[in-house]
Design an enzyme around this catalytic site. Structure first.
Site, mmCIF file in Angstrom:
data_model
loop_
_atom_site.group_PDB
_atom_site.id
_atom_site.type_symbol
_atom_site.label_atom_id
_atom_site.label_comp_id
_atom_site.label_asym_id
_atom_site.label_seq_id
_atom_site.Cartn_x
_atom_site.Cartn_y
_atom_site.Cartn_z
ATOM 1 C CG ASP A 176 -1.800 -1.219 1.302
ATOM 2 O OD1 ASP A 176 -1.899 -1.936 0.286
ATOM 3 O OD2 ASP A 176 -2.377 -1.472 2.374
ATOM 4 C CE1 TYR A 226 -2.922 -7.847 5.842
ATOM 5 C CE2 TYR A 226 -1.327 -7.671 7.609
ATOM 6 C CZ TYR A 226 -1.633 -7.584 6.280
ATOM 7 O OH TYR A 226 -0.656 -7.253 5.362
HETATM 8 C C1 GLA Z 1 -3.452 -4.724 3.497
HETATM 9 C C2 GLA Z 1 -1.987 -4.549 3.853
HETATM 10 C C3 GLA Z 1 -1.097 -4.869 2.645
HETATM 11 C C4 GLA Z 1 -1.445 -6.215 2.042
HETATM 12 C C5 GLA Z 1 -2.946 -6.340 1.820
HETATM 13 C C6 GLA Z 1 -3.332 -7.724 1.383
HETATM 14 O O1 GLA Z 1 -3.858 -3.783 2.556
HETATM 15 O O2 GLA Z 1 -1.730 -3.234 4.266
HETATM 16 O O3 GLA Z 1 0.252 -4.839 3.032
HETATM 17 O O4 GLA Z 1 -0.955 -7.274 2.831
HETATM 18 O O5 GLA Z 1 -3.677 -6.033 2.997
HETATM 19 O O6 GLA Z 1 -2.800 -7.975 0.130
#
Ligand code: GLA
Length: 398
Positions: A176, A226
């Site tokens: 991101d 997550y």
């Molecule tokens: C979030 C995290 C990213 C990535 C996505 C899944 O957006 O910030 O680093 O791991 O999830 O692809």
């Protein structure tokens, strides 16, 4: 969240900044992102295919000659003061991104003075479009400019990532922050999350629209599964690296090795690891299909990716699954998938221009019938990474 046109948003930030602080400023525009392919691969040192979009945060910033930060979020209508020397954790989540960036910069030896900052945006929060990376990127670009820091964009992305790890509680990858800072107009980035090498993959076409469907299920990655997913991948690596000393991360694991040692991993860990290997391969395949202009094959990859994220990696939710199922039934849809961390947020669909109107109508109706939720949809354009859009300050500083 209010909807602004780009010009309005900029003017709103300028007006607010000037009425509060009565001085000149540096203005930064910092985009949200979509991800065309490759989720939960970044923290496994794999590949991703994100793009910056035309939803953004606009941030105004100026040094104040004091030892404190005075910050105001227009959208939250909240202000905060932080001591540059010892910024404290705040009850306001947005303020912790500021605190994190300040601490991580200082940790790396950069010296900062006090500053004033005001921002607003049209990236919906908790919708999987990375409003947090946009805020980190905006601040980093702004601070680099006003304090003349010697920092390149990849270093800024790392600092944004560390902010999430150490001050927000999300053990995220780098996707991101990286695309927020390196995005280019009309292209996605194929990023190698290990080496941080990347290539531009031309994407935009007039006859295809990228439609984002906001499930309105708001996620909070810090509270979600997550971090558990990341730990499960690491558990798999712990077992597999006994068989190959070169294995540092799932990126290094071959399909054969994974299959050969399936019985030593429990079923859940095997499934998580297999998904990551599949998803990584899908990024390479998706880039190849784009180069060949084979949108049918690209779209199938999107549906497969969603299936894996939902059934194998288990980061989807009923509402996201419903959105992808409905999309699959519509004419002119190449593919659709959830994207980002999951557990809510947006799906991304590739739709032929002439079918977009009907698609939006049908999705809104069917989604309401099945979940009772009024959907929000955005037709999005690929935009450039975070950048300074106005600087009435630096010439005076120098
Ligand atoms: C979030 C995290 C990213 C990535 C996505 C899944 O957006 O910030 O680093 O791991 O999830 O692809």
């Amino acid at each position: 969240m209010k909807e602004y046109t780009g010009a309005d948003l900029t003017q709103i930030v300028i007006d607010e900044f000037k009425s509060r602080f009565k001085k000149e400023l540096v203005l930064v525009a910092s985009p949200g992102r979509v991800n065309l392919m490759g989720d939960h691969t970044d923290y496994n040192d794999g590949f991703v295919l994100p793009a910056a979009i035309d939803k953004k945060i606009v941030l105004g910033i100026s040094p104040n000659g004091m030892d404190k930060v005075r910050a105001f979020s227009i959208d939250m209508n909240e202000s905060v003061q932080l001591q540059v020397a010892h910024p404290k954790q705040s009850k306001m989540q947005w303020a912790n991104y500021l605190k994190g960036v300040i601490c991580e910069l200082k940790e790396k030896g950069y010296s900062l003075g006090g500053f004033d900052v005001v921002f607003s945006g049209d990236i919906p929060i908790g919708a999987g479009l990375s409003s947090s990376a946009a805020l980190e990127g905006a601040l980093l670009i702004g601070l680099t400019q006003i304090f003349d820091l010697n920092l390149n964009r990849s270093e800024m992305a790392r600092i944004g990532q560390l902010t999430e790890h150490n001050h927000v509680g999300v053990q995220c990858g780098i996707m991101d922050q990286f695309v927020n800072l390196h995005g280019v107009e009309s292209s996605a980035l194929k990023l190698d999350c290990r080496s941080l090498e990347f290539e531009q993959v031309p994407f935009e076409r007039d006859d295809i629209k990228v439609v984002l469907c906001n499930s309105k299920v708001s996620h909070n990655l810090a509270d979600s599964e997550y971090n558990v997913r990341r730990a499960q991948c690491e558990q798999g690596v712990e077992v597999l690296k006994k068989y190959d000393a070169g294995i540092q991360n799932l990126r290094d694991v071959s399909r054969e090795l994974l299959e050969d040692h399936k019985s030593e991993l429990n079923e859940l860990i095997f499934r998580r690891c297999k998904f990551v290997l599949d998803e990584n391969e899908r990024v390479h395949a998706a880039c190849k299909y784009l180069a060949e202009d084979d949108l049918e094959a690209f779209g199938k990859c999107m549906f497969d990716s969603h299936e894996g994220l939902s059934k194998e990696y288990e980061v989807s939710c009923r509402e996201l699954d419903v959105l992808v199922e409905i999309a699959k039934e519509q004419s002119g849809v190449y593919g659709a998938r959830m994207m980002g961390g999951g557990f809510g947020g947006c799906t991304i669909s590739l739709v032929q221009e002439e079918h977009v109107e009907a698609f939006q109508k049908e999705i809104a109706k069917e989604y309401r019938n099945s979940t009772g939720i009024e959907i929000e949809m955005y037709i999005t354009q690929i935009a450039s990474g975070a950048k300074i859009i106005q600087d009435s300050l630096t010439p005076k500083l120098k």
